[in-house]
Design a protein around this motif. Structure first.
Motif: not given
Length: 323
Positions: A121-144
């Motif tokens: 899903t776009p949200d999960y893939k985007q969340a994982e990408a942000y997390w790998l880039d050490r951007e937890p704030g950007q990843a959080l809404p997508h993980y939610q």
């Protein structure tokens, strides 16, 4: 509710696993485990004795905790590595008395094999990408957003769901939303123990993370006040699941403060409104049962009466509701 982080350097030191969990050094962290200290007031409670094995790196020392009656030690609770933080306050970790045995446990099977599209899903893939880039704030809404999909299709306690739940909790912690992070970790850790085991990497990550969140908040009293403010905001917004999660954490914080009646009353409300049969409800019921045990062992007359009412609630059908 979003809190600010006045000490980002301190937070980064907690994340440096090689140096240990702040303020403990690596060797002291490796020989101990996360532990939550409750506030002790009055003649019945606990007290530390001894001061040995002082660490040259972090300054912590090993002390023995005893249960007390009329301030007289009556039974040994265990050994803890302690770092004083001023006055009577301290940070502690429980000493591992024996080396942890290697537990061979099969990795739990997830139902995600039946829904492979969830990992794409776009949200999960985007969340994982942000997390790998050490951007937890950007990843959080997508993980939610990804979490909502997984809870609907897989269930709240599916291994794949729990991994995303952990990411949400870590994202809240990384963005300095300490109160809601504590609430998530309080709910999540028992579920990780149940599904993955107490010594699994994910379980230990959650246990250490909630210790770090509490350290940033500043103790049970500060934690209870922060969570009370968050619960008030939840009530205003009408966020049901979030309200239950935050209320449950508030109840546990109140118990850690020694406010037994408040803790039992708060947790009774949580259990009354919990969803029947939901995995989260089992955690809430367990928290209420723990509060009842404390009330019956250490509480005053009103505390014991409240515990009796709570026991009646718990003895009814699983996960009762307010209706």
């Amino acid at each position: 509710m979003l809190t600010t982080n006045p000490k980002p350097a301190r937070m980064s030191r907690m994340d440096e696993v090689g140096r240990g969990v702040y303020p403990f050094c690596g060797p002291c962290t490796a020989t101990s485990e996360a532990w939550r200290a409750a506030e002790v007031r009055g003649p019945m409670g606990g007290r530390f004795y001894g001061h040995r094995d002082v660490c040259e790196n972090c300054g912590s020392s090993v002390r023995t905790l005893y249960k007390t009656v009329l301030w007289v030690p009556v039974s040994k609770v265990g050994r803890y590595r302690i770092v004083p933080t001023g006055g009577r306050s301290y940070v502690g970790r429980k000493v591992i008395e024996q080396p942890l045995r290697t537990v061979v446990r099969r990795e739990p099977v997830s139902a995600i094999a039946q829904y492979p599209e969830l990992d794409g899903t776009p949200d999960y893939k985007q969340a994982e990408a942000y997390w790998l880039d050490r951007e937890p704030g950007q990843a959080l809404p997508h993980y939610q957003a990804a979490l909502a999909e997984r809870e609907q299709l897989l269930g709240a306690d599916d291994p794949a769901t729990l991994r995303v739940r952990l990411r949400v909790a870590q994202g809240l912690l990384a963005t300095a939303n300490y109160g809601r992070a504590i609430a998530w970790f309080e709910l999540l850790t028992p579920q990780l123990v149940e599904v993955f085991g107490s010594h699994h990497e994910l379980t230990r990550t959650a246990a250490e993370a909630v210790t770090g969140a509490r350290l940033m908040v500043g103790g049970p009293r500060s934690e209870a006040q922060l969570l009370a403010d968050i619960v008030a905001a939840d009530v205003s917004s009408g966020a049901d699941a979030q309200l239950l999660r935050d209320q449950a954490a508030l109840g546990k914080a109140q118990l850690a403060c020694g406010d037994i009646s408040d803790a039992v009353e708060t947790l009774i409300e949580v259990v009354r409104h919990a969803v029947p049969g939901h995995p989260d409800t089992a955690v809430y019921r367990s928290a209420l049962a723990e509060a009842c045990e404390v009330a019956e062992a250490r509480g005053k007359k009103r505390d014991v009466q409240l515990a009796g009412a709570a026991r009646q609630l718990l003895n009814r059908a699983d996960a009762p509701t307010s209706t």
